[in-house]
Motif scaffolding. Structure first.
Motif, short mmCIF file in Angstrom:
data_model
loop_
_atom_site.label_atom_id
_atom_site.label_comp_id
_atom_site.label_asym_id
_atom_site.label_seq_id
_atom_site.Cartn_x
_atom_site.Cartn_y
_atom_site.Cartn_z
N ILE A 491 -2.67 -6.45 10.61
CA ILE A 491 -2.29 -5.80 9.35
C ILE A 491 -3.39 -4.91 8.79
CG2 ILE A 491 -3.05 -7.51 7.64
CD1 ILE A 491 0.50 -6.09 7.76
N THR A 492 -4.66 -5.21 9.14
CA THR A 492 -5.77 -4.43 8.59
C THR A 492 -6.14 -3.24 9.47
OG1 THR A 492 -7.34 -5.92 9.67
CG2 THR A 492 -6.75 -6.41 7.39
N GLY A 493 -5.37 -2.99 10.53
CA GLY A 493 -5.61 -1.82 11.36
C GLY A 493 -7.00 -1.82 11.96
N THR A 494 -7.69 -0.70 11.82
CA THR A 494 -9.05 -0.58 12.37
C THR A 494 -10.11 -1.05 11.40
OG1 THR A 494 -9.13 1.74 11.63
CG2 THR A 494 -8.41 1.31 13.90
N LYS A 514 -9.04 2.03 7.09
CA LYS A 514 -9.75 3.22 7.55
C LYS A 514 -8.80 4.34 7.95
CE LYS A 514 -13.80 0.65 9.18
NZ LYS A 514 -14.63 0.26 10.35
N ASP A 515 -7.55 3.98 8.33
CA ASP A 515 -6.59 5.01 8.74
C ASP A 515 -5.82 5.60 7.58
OD1 ASP A 515 -4.92 2.93 8.06
OD2 ASP A 515 -3.98 2.72 10.02
N GLY A 516 -6.13 5.20 6.33
CA GLY A 516 -5.48 5.79 5.17
C GLY A 516 -4.26 5.04 4.68
N GLU A 540 -3.29 10.11 2.71
CA GLU A 540 -4.15 8.98 3.04
C GLU A 540 -4.72 8.36 1.76
OE1 GLU A 540 -7.21 10.07 5.78
OE2 GLU A 540 -5.84 11.18 7.09
N PHE A 541 -4.56 7.05 1.62
CA PHE A 541 -5.25 6.34 0.56
C PHE A 541 -6.73 6.25 0.91
CE2 PHE A 541 -0.91 4.46 0.41
CZ PHE A 541 -0.59 4.77 -0.91
N GLU A 542 -7.60 6.50 -0.08
CA GLU A 542 -9.04 6.49 0.19
C GLU A 542 -9.82 5.53 -0.69
OE1 GLU A 542 -10.04 10.81 2.16
OE2 GLU A 542 -10.40 10.59 0.00
N ALA A 543 -9.30 5.16 -1.86
CA ALA A 543 -10.02 4.27 -2.76
C ALA A 543 -9.02 3.56 -3.65
CB ALA A 543 -11.03 5.05 -3.61
N VAL A 544 -9.41 2.37 -4.15
CA VAL A 544 -8.53 1.60 -5.02
C VAL A 544 -9.37 0.84 -6.04
CG1 VAL A 544 -8.53 -0.41 -3.47
CG2 VAL A 544 -6.63 -0.07 -5.07
N ALA A 545 -8.83 0.69 -7.24
CA ALA A 545 -9.45 -0.12 -8.29
C ALA A 545 -8.35 -0.54 -9.25
CB ALA A 545 -10.55 0.65 -9.03
N VAL A 546 -8.61 -1.61 -10.01
CA VAL A 546 -7.60 -2.17 -10.91
C VAL A 546 -8.22 -2.37 -12.29
CG1 VAL A 546 -6.16 -4.19 -11.38
CG2 VAL A 546 -6.37 -3.34 -9.04
#
Length: 748
Positions: A491-494, A514-516, A540-546
């Motif tokens: 599920i976490t890809g690379t 890492k793949d977006g 591509e998703f590049e960053a996240v915060a809540v």
């Protein structure tokens, strides 16, 4: 054999392809083959993921941008746009903090390449920002539109006996092991107090045995050097001046003091036939760059404040001395700050037991420092219970501390080879003389910052693909770090590069791959729920915060890289229930019905979808920042369609009957019933289920929201019976359970 099979929940989430043969496990019956752009909920079902609301384009779309949260309270929070040498600010509503007619911003020393390596730790209105190549920064909020950033004004930094690095090229008469070697400096850097100190450079070591002049000394080569030439600012003069040091007073703390270096010599009373008298005379051992360093002498501590001469300095008493008598050589020491541009700065930190913890600099990768209790900027080392602490982890290999956190009365330090718990022993506080260290697990951590999730601290394992949860296990009376991706290792890809925790309304961990794409985990450890799914977008998703929203639910913000008109754009967006399955979307309200909707400049030239007055109107192309509909609408939402609408693919059911297992045997599906909650039209195996088809009066009205059962007839005999459920439009769906009526055959 007719069988009714019920899947009542999806709490095991999307299972790894490696798990498709493990139909003997209970988790198999609660899992799915695919969960994309849906979110499992703790109660058992899956709901379509909210769409994303367009907030703003980042300052410079050609560079990566990171998000970080500032949370003063549940009702007072800001989102920070962290870019190349700047920060911008957004309030909980998603509005930028303005300075006149422009977004308010401040300058920072952090570059684009450093953004995702910065560690943050905050307290009240203050955020400390840490990176090994940048002096620790302190960011303070005066008001939402008034922030101050500065080099953290430490009262005292932790220190150690580091020796000194001097600006001169050294030439050795011989680089091999031996005695009586001559060392010549290109500048006058030597002092008589350097005798008995060592010169080191890349494995070579020379012990100075005699002082000839400021440019020449004699030494014994203990370990051979690779060359007879040692470059400037690269070799180190180890230890402290090898002279006696005398203070003119011992106390009180804060008092100005004078330190004098001396050496013992003698004179003859009465001429050559007299009696020798030994006296202390001033001797040279101090250098001008010793200002700011600390001298530990006679149980006390002195900070050097002024260089008077090579034999005398002025200082201030930081800890009182036991006596002002002279301290002979090797009974006192000259100590330097362990953090500098040359030695590196701390990588990470946290707050623990009223101390600021800073850890993991370049030259001290395994060391951590704790400030004095309640004195977050004072790292004056001592032996009193409330003094600062400097401690080095006893690792057996190069294993730098990358992250710091805290949980259940423990400071947690994450290194590249293991996890360490630091405390003060059983029911005791952490003090300079009471440090207890345990290393319960040795998985090692990745680059993404750990997050606190309920009773756990979740961290990415070295390699960036596994997510582990460090927590206390009562049954074992110890900490463990179970693998949360065990059933979904794919599920976490690379690898994971960023993550954040959403507590309300659902308990979700959002990770950036890492793949977006995003991998999202619904978690409730008390109910044994660990349920993974994926999120994708046209970009591509590049960053996240809540951060908390104004309704006290947590809002998930992301940076998304998209291509608009052939140009790379980076948008700040947030998941918002008002934008079902539309991305980078905007809300519109025309006031009176009309067919032209503008305000879409950020999506120029792109194909968008529109929901107007709760009716899905299909796709349109944005031209000159607007679209033209075939019918008048009043209000609604417009945004990019996702690459994949909400999708659930079930596993082939495991049915055991008189003929044995259903696995590997042909199965004929009868009717399929899907229980839904507040859902709009969906497709089941590609067949769109429209509840309006039996009532022609509803065809020109919004698709009704359905709570109840949707049914579709089955198809033929197959060995693999996966049911694919998808949203039929951008509007939300919520699948509670799937009920299959099967007939299981038998392979003869």
């Amino acid at each position: 054999m007719p069988v009714t099979y019920r899947q009542t929940n999806f709490t095991a989430g999307e299972l790894s392809p490696r798990m498709l043969g493990r139909f003997d496990l209970d988790k198999y019956g609660n899992g799915a083959k695919e969960l994309e752009n849906v979110v499992p909920v703790i109660q058992g079902g899956v709901r379509s993921t909210e769409g994303t609301e367009f907030i703003a384009e980042v300052k410079d779309s050609t560079r990566k941008t990171r998000l970080t949260r500032f949370v003063f309270s549940k009702t007072e929070a800001l989102m920070l746009e962290f870019g190349h040498q700047y920060i911008r600010f957004f309030d909980q509503d998603g509005s930028p903090i303005m300075d006149g007619g422009s977004p308010y911003e401040i300058v920072t020393p952090f570059t684009e390449s450093q953004l995702f390596e910065i560690e943050f730790t905050s307290k009240a209105d203050t955020i400390f920002m840490l990176h090994e190549a940048v002096f620790p920064q302190r960011l303070q909020r005066i008001a939402d539109d008034n922030w101050v950033i500065e080099d953290t004004p430490f009262i005292t930094m932790p220190f150690d006996e580091l020796g000194t690095t001097l600006s001169a090229v050294l030439t050795l008469s011989d680089a091999t092991v031996g005695t009586g070697r001559t060392i010549t400096a290109s500048a006058g850097v030597f002092l008589e107090g350097d005798v008995d100190r060592s010169i080191t450079y890349i494995g070579g070591e020379a012990l100075i045995t005699a002082y000839t002049s400021a440019t020449e000394v004699t030494a014994d080569i203990i370990s051979a050097f690779a060359s007879v030439t040692l470059p400037t600012d690269a070799w180190t003069l180890e230890g402290s001046p090898q002279l006696s040091c005398k203070a003119n007073l011992a106390e009180p703390v804060g008092k100005d003091i004078t330190l004098v270096l001396t050496k013992e010599t003698f004179t003859w009373n009465g001429g050559g036939a007299g009696i020798p008298t030994y006296v202390d005379v001033p001797a040279n051992g101090f250098r001008s760059d010793d200002v700011g360093k600390h001298v530990e002498i006679n149980g006390g501590l002195v900070e050097i404040t002024a260089y008077n001469s090579a034999s005398t300095v002025s200082g201030k008493i930081k800890r009182k001395l036991s006596s002002p008598v002279a301290a002979v050589k090797n009974s006192w020491s000259l100590k330097s700050d362990i953090w500098s541009a040359t030695l590196g700065y701390p990588r990470c930190g946290t707050f623990y037991e009223q101390r600021l913890i800073l850890a993991g600099s370049t030259q001290y990768p395994n060391s951590w420092a704790a400030s004095g209790i309640g004195l977050y900027l004072d790292f004056t080392l001592g032996l009193e219970d409330d003094d600062a602490i400097l401690y080095e982890l006893a690792t057996t290999n190069y294993s730098p501390i990358l992250h710091a956190s805290r949980k259940k009365k423990h400071l947690i330090l994450f290194t590249t080879s293991g996890e360490y718990l630091v405390g003060g022993g059983v029911e005791k506080a952490l003090t300079p003389t009471n440090v207890a260290v345990d290393d319960p697990t040795d998985y090692g951590c990745g680059d993404a910052s750990p997050i606190r999730v309920g009773k756990d601290v979740c961290y990415v394992q070295r390699g960036d693909r596994k997510l582990r949860a460090m927590s206390y296990r009562f049954e074992d009376d110890q900490f463990g770090s179970p693998d949360l991706t065990k059933l979904a290792e794919h599920i976490t890809g690379t690898g994971i590069i960023d993550m954040a925790f959403q507590q309300e309304p659902d308990s979700l961990v959002w990770t950036i791959r890492k793949d977006g794409k995003m991998a999202v985990m619904a978690i409730d450890r008390d109910e044994n729920v660990v349920s993974w799914c994926t999120q994708s977008t046209d970009g591509e998703f590049e960053a996240v915060a809540v951060i908390p929203g104004n309704d006290l639910s947590d809002n998930v913000w992301v940076v998304v890289k998209r291509t608009i008109g052939g140009v790379t754009k980076r948008f700040i967006e947030r998941f918002n229930i008002a934008f079902p399955q539309l991305h980078s979307a905007v809300q519109f309200n025309l006031g009176t019905p009309g067919n032209v909707v503008s305000g879409l400049d950020h999506l120029e030239g792109r194909t968008v979808e529109i929901i107007g007055d709760e009716i899905f109107y299909g796709q349109f192309t944005v031209t000159a920042g607007a679209i033209t509909l075939l019918k008048d609408v009043t209000s609604g939402q417009i945004g990019l369609p996702p690459l994949q609408r909400a999708k659930v693919v079930t596993l082939t059911p495991e049915i055991v009957g008189q003929t044995g297992s259903s696995q590997g045997n042909p199965i004929a599906r009868g009717e399929i019933n899907i229980k839904v909650l507040d859902s709009y039209g969906i497709t089941i195996n590609g067949e769109y289920i429209d509840e309006r088809k039996h009532d022609m009066s509803l065809l020109d009205k919004p698709v009704p929201k359905i709570t109840g059962d949707l049914a579709v007839q089955g198809y033929g005999w197959e060995k693999t019976q996966n049911i694919t459920i998808e949203a039929g439009s951008p509007q939300p769906i919520h699948v509670l359970a799937v009920i299959f009526n099967y007939t299981v055959g038998r392979i003869e």
